[in-house]
Design a protein around this motif. Structure first.
Motif, PDB file in Angstrom:
ATOM      1  N   ASN A  19      43.467  86.978   6.698  1.00  0.00           N
ATOM      2  CA  ASN A  19      42.499  87.600   7.607  1.00  0.00           C
ATOM      3  C   ASN A  19      42.221  86.712   8.820  1.00  0.00           C
ATOM      4  OD1 ASN A  19      42.325  89.779   5.816  1.00  0.00           O
ATOM      5  ND2 ASN A  19      40.756  88.724   4.628  1.00  0.00           N
ATOM      6  N   GLN A  40      51.287  85.384   6.918  1.00  0.00           N
ATOM      7  CA  GLN A  40      50.008  85.962   7.351  1.00  0.00           C
ATOM      8  C   GLN A  40      49.681  87.104   6.393  1.00  0.00           C
ATOM      9  OE1 GLN A  40      48.296  85.436  10.489  1.00  0.00           O
ATOM     10  NE2 GLN A  40      49.631  83.746  11.051  1.00  0.00           N
ATOM     11  N   ARG A  59      46.679  90.061   5.242  1.00  0.00           N
ATOM     12  CA  ARG A  59      45.439  90.742   5.632  1.00  0.00           C
ATOM     13  C   ARG A  59      45.007  91.604   4.466  1.00  0.00           C
ATOM     14  NH1 ARG A  59      42.783  94.645   9.070  1.00  0.00           N
ATOM     15  NH2 ARG A  59      44.597  95.941   9.358  1.00  0.00           N
ATOM     16  N   GLY A  78      39.482  91.811   5.809  1.00  0.00           N
ATOM     17  CA  GLY A  78      39.826  91.541   7.200  1.00  0.00           C
ATOM     18  C   GLY A  78      39.750  92.749   8.111  1.00  0.00           C
TER      19      GLY A  78
END
Length: 160
Positions: free
Chosen positions: A11, A73, A75, A79
């Motif tokens: 996030n 990455q 999410r 987020g």
């Protein structure tokens, strides 16, 4: 066996955690990372309740090993909102009562957001196809599909 150190971004925030080699990403999210929005519904990748974004791919966190997050990455549902301001999909799900017990909601929202990022003008058929991997026993899907379509239309209107 020694725990493994994982460095990732979740996030938008750099995160580090320790995990067992066999821990799933869902285990890490709900355990040491204390991000409990993703739910375990099946532990076999069939229900979509644990859906997260890995880079720009929608994945079931119950099927991903936590160590696979290294350098990526992620999410999660946590987020989506910006502080106290809900994401437009979250707001529309509330307005249209497109949720009930809550087990599938986070996965539905993450998957719906992934769809709208990929295709900001989906048809009803495309929404239904995209969400086919997310199971809900409560709502019957119609309110969810309508909420996604209305959110897409509102996002397009505000972009003009």
């Amino acid at each position: 066996m020694a725990k493994l150190h994982v460095s990732t971004t979740i996030n938008g925030e750099p995160m580090e955690f320790l995990c067992e080699p066999s821990d799933t990403m869902l285990d890490a999210l709900r355990g040491p990372l204390a991000l409990t929005g993703s739910k375990e519904g099946c532990a076999s990748g069939d229900c979509g309740a644990c859906s997260i974004m890995l880079d720009d791919r929608l994945v079931c966190s119950c099927l991903m090993l936590a160590v696979e997050a290294e350098g990526h990455q992620l999410r999660t549902i946590e987020g989506m909102a910006k502080g106290e301001k809900l994401h437009p999909l979250q707001q529309k799900f509330l307005e249209m009562a497109a949720l009930q017990c809550g087990i599938c909601t986070s996965g539905m929202l993450v998957a719906s957001d992934a769809l709208l990022k990929k295709n900001p003008q989906p048809s009803e058929e495309e929404v239904r196809f995209w969400l086919a991997g997310n199971l809900c026993r409560c709502t019957g899907y119609d309110k969810i599909v309508r909420a996604v379509l209305e959110t897409a239309a509102e996002i397009r209107e505000t972009a003009q």
